[in-house]
Design a protein around this motif. Structure first.
Motif, PDB file in Angstrom:
ATOM      1  N   LEU A 171       0.824  -1.212   0.000  1.00  0.00           N
ATOM      2  CA  LEU A 171       0.000   0.000   0.000  1.00  0.00           C
ATOM      3  C   LEU A 171       0.856   1.259   0.000  1.00  0.00           C
ATOM      4  N   LEU A 172       1.940   1.244   0.728  1.00  0.00           N
ATOM      5  CA  LEU A 172       2.810   2.418   0.775  1.00  0.00           C
ATOM      6  C   LEU A 172       3.609   2.601  -0.512  1.00  0.00           C
ATOM      7  N   SER A 173       4.117   1.512  -1.057  1.00  0.00           N
ATOM      8  CA  SER A 173       4.972   1.605  -2.239  1.00  0.00           C
ATOM      9  C   SER A 173       4.184   1.592  -3.546  1.00  0.00           C
ATOM     10  N   LYS A 174       2.967   1.049  -3.503  1.00  0.00           N
ATOM     11  CA  LYS A 174       2.109   0.854  -4.686  1.00  0.00           C
ATOM     12  C   LYS A 174       2.762  -0.092  -5.696  1.00  0.00           C
ATOM     13  N   ASN A 175       3.733  -0.855  -5.227  1.00  0.00           N
ATOM     14  CA  ASN A 175       4.443  -1.819  -6.066  1.00  0.00           C
ATOM     15  C   ASN A 175       3.860  -3.203  -5.811  1.00  0.00           C
ATOM     16  N   ASP A 176       3.195  -3.768  -6.808  1.00  0.00           N
ATOM     17  CA  ASP A 176       2.551  -5.059  -6.637  1.00  0.00           C
ATOM     18  C   ASP A 176       3.191  -6.172  -7.468  1.00  0.00           C
ATOM     19  N   GLY A 177       4.379  -5.901  -7.990  1.00  0.00           N
ATOM     20  CA  GLY A 177       5.045  -6.844  -8.882  1.00  0.00           C
ATOM     21  C   GLY A 177       5.330  -8.212  -8.291  1.00  0.00           C
TER      22      GLY A 177
ATOM     23  N   LEU B 183      -1.806 -10.326  -6.018  1.00  0.00           N
ATOM     24  CA  LEU B 183      -2.914  -9.388  -6.220  1.00  0.00           C
ATOM     25  C   LEU B 183      -2.368  -8.027  -6.639  1.00  0.00           C
ATOM     26  N   SER B 184      -3.173  -7.293  -7.387  1.00  0.00           N
ATOM     27  CA  SER B 184      -2.771  -5.945  -7.790  1.00  0.00           C
ATOM     28  C   SER B 184      -2.947  -4.970  -6.636  1.00  0.00           C
ATOM     29  N   PHE B 185      -2.264  -3.843  -6.738  1.00  0.00           N
ATOM     30  CA  PHE B 185      -2.387  -2.781  -5.742  1.00  0.00           C
ATOM     31  C   PHE B 185      -3.851  -2.355  -5.595  1.00  0.00           C
ATOM     32  N   ASP B 186      -4.543  -2.143  -6.727  1.00  0.00           N
ATOM     33  CA  ASP B 186      -5.945  -1.708  -6.669  1.00  0.00           C
ATOM     34  C   ASP B 186      -6.828  -2.725  -5.970  1.00  0.00           C
TER      35      ASP B 186
ATOM     36  N   MET C 180      -9.821  -4.257  -1.035  1.00  0.00           N
ATOM     37  CA  MET C 180     -10.012  -5.277   0.003  1.00  0.00           C
ATOM     38  C   MET C 180      -9.787  -4.679   1.386  1.00  0.00           C
ATOM     39  N   VAL C 181      -8.783  -3.823   1.496  1.00  0.00           N
ATOM     40  CA  VAL C 181      -8.496  -3.162   2.776  1.00  0.00           C
ATOM     41  C   VAL C 181      -9.671  -2.273   3.175  1.00  0.00           C
ATOM     42  N   LEU C 182     -10.209  -1.524   2.227  1.00  0.00           N
ATOM     43  CA  LEU C 182     -11.365  -0.668   2.533  1.00  0.00           C
ATOM     44  C   LEU C 182     -12.555  -1.490   3.004  1.00  0.00           C
ATOM     45  N   LYS C 183     -12.722  -2.655   2.438  1.00  0.00           N
ATOM     46  CA  LYS C 183     -13.846  -3.518   2.794  1.00  0.00           C
ATOM     47  C   LYS C 183     -13.667  -4.146   4.173  1.00  0.00           C
TER      48      LYS C 183
ATOM     49  N   GLU D 185      -1.265  11.621   5.670  1.00  0.00           N
ATOM     50  CA  GLU D 185      -0.660  11.781   4.340  1.00  0.00           C
ATOM     51  C   GLU D 185      -0.578  10.450   3.599  1.00  0.00           C
ATOM     52  N   GLU D 186      -0.232   9.393   4.306  1.00  0.00           N
ATOM     53  CA  GLU D 186      -0.169   8.067   3.685  1.00  0.00           C
ATOM     54  C   GLU D 186      -1.551   7.631   3.219  1.00  0.00           C
ATOM     55  N   LEU D 187      -2.559   7.869   4.032  1.00  0.00           N
ATOM     56  CA  LEU D 187      -3.929   7.512   3.647  1.00  0.00           C
ATOM     57  C   LEU D 187      -4.357   8.270   2.395  1.00  0.00           C
ATOM     58  N   LYS D 188      -4.032   9.557   2.345  1.00  0.00           N
ATOM     59  CA  LYS D 188      -4.367  10.357   1.162  1.00  0.00           C
ATOM     60  C   LYS D 188      -3.685   9.798  -0.080  1.00  0.00           C
ATOM     61  N   SER D 189      -2.434   9.431   0.062  1.00  0.00           N
ATOM     62  CA  SER D 189      -1.679   8.895  -1.066  1.00  0.00           C
ATOM     63  C   SER D 189      -2.251   7.556  -1.543  1.00  0.00           C
ATOM     64  N   ILE D 190      -2.561   6.682  -0.611  1.00  0.00           N
ATOM     65  CA  ILE D 190      -3.053   5.345  -0.953  1.00  0.00           C
ATOM     66  C   ILE D 190      -4.441   5.410  -1.594  1.00  0.00           C
ATOM     67  N   PHE D 191      -5.322   6.200  -1.015  1.00  0.00           N
ATOM     68  CA  PHE D 191      -6.729   6.190  -1.431  1.00  0.00           C
ATOM     69  C   PHE D 191      -7.151   7.434  -2.217  1.00  0.00           C
ATOM     70  N   SER D 192      -6.202   8.208  -2.720  1.00  0.00           N
ATOM     71  CA  SER D 192      -6.526   9.474  -3.377  1.00  0.00           C
ATOM     72  C   SER D 192      -7.377   9.320  -4.629  1.00  0.00           C
ATOM     73  N   ASN D 193      -7.175   8.281  -5.391  1.00  0.00           N
ATOM     74  CA  ASN D 193      -7.922   8.131  -6.643  1.00  0.00           C
ATOM     75  C   ASN D 193      -8.998   7.052  -6.549  1.00  0.00           C
ATOM     76  N   ILE D 194      -9.538   6.871  -5.371  1.00  0.00           N
ATOM     77  CA  ILE D 194     -10.551   5.832  -5.154  1.00  0.00           C
ATOM     78  C   ILE D 194     -11.849   6.208  -5.855  1.00  0.00           C
ATOM     79  N   ASN D 195     -12.457   5.236  -6.454  1.00  0.00           N
ATOM     80  CA  ASN D 195     -13.733   5.409  -7.125  1.00  0.00           C
ATOM     81  C   ASN D 195     -14.784   4.730  -6.255  1.00  0.00           C
ATOM     82  N   LEU D 196     -15.601   5.520  -5.570  1.00  0.00           N
ATOM     83  CA  LEU D 196     -16.572   4.950  -4.638  1.00  0.00           C
ATOM     84  C   LEU D 196     -17.563   4.027  -5.329  1.00  0.00           C
ATOM     85  N   LYS D 197     -17.927   4.339  -6.554  1.00  0.00           N
ATOM     86  CA  LYS D 197     -18.828   3.472  -7.305  1.00  0.00           C
ATOM     87  C   LYS D 197     -18.178   2.109  -7.537  1.00  0.00           C
TER      88      LYS D 197
END
Length: 86
Positions: A29-35, A39-42, A47-50, A64-76
């Protein structure tokens, strides 16, 4: 950083069925590196939100970390993703 080491265990249940530890979820979640993960970062982000309450997330990550991780979240998408998992 707040009591991260004490509270990181809350992330453990999120991806345990994919053999991902709480530490791996946290680092992804911090690095956004899922290689290196199944599972993918998204996917992990949703899953974490759920599975983890907002209060627990605030104990694990800084604002700040929360903003970075979830900044582009699509609620729909979040609602749709939750339904697919259930």
């Amino acid at each position: 950083m707040s009591n991260t080491n004490e509270n990181i265990h809350h992330l453990g249940k999120v991806c345990s069925e994919y053999c991902m530890s709480a530490s791996e979820v946290y680092n992804m979640l911090l690095s956004k590196n899922d290689g290196d993960f199944p599972l993918s970062f998204d996917t992990v982000k949703y899953m974490v939100l759920k599975d983890v309450s907002t209060d627990k997330l605030k104990m694990i990550f800084t604002q700040e970390e929360l903003k970075s991780i979830f900044s582009n979240i699509n609620l729909k998408k979040s609602k749709t993703h939750k339904q697919k998992i259930l």
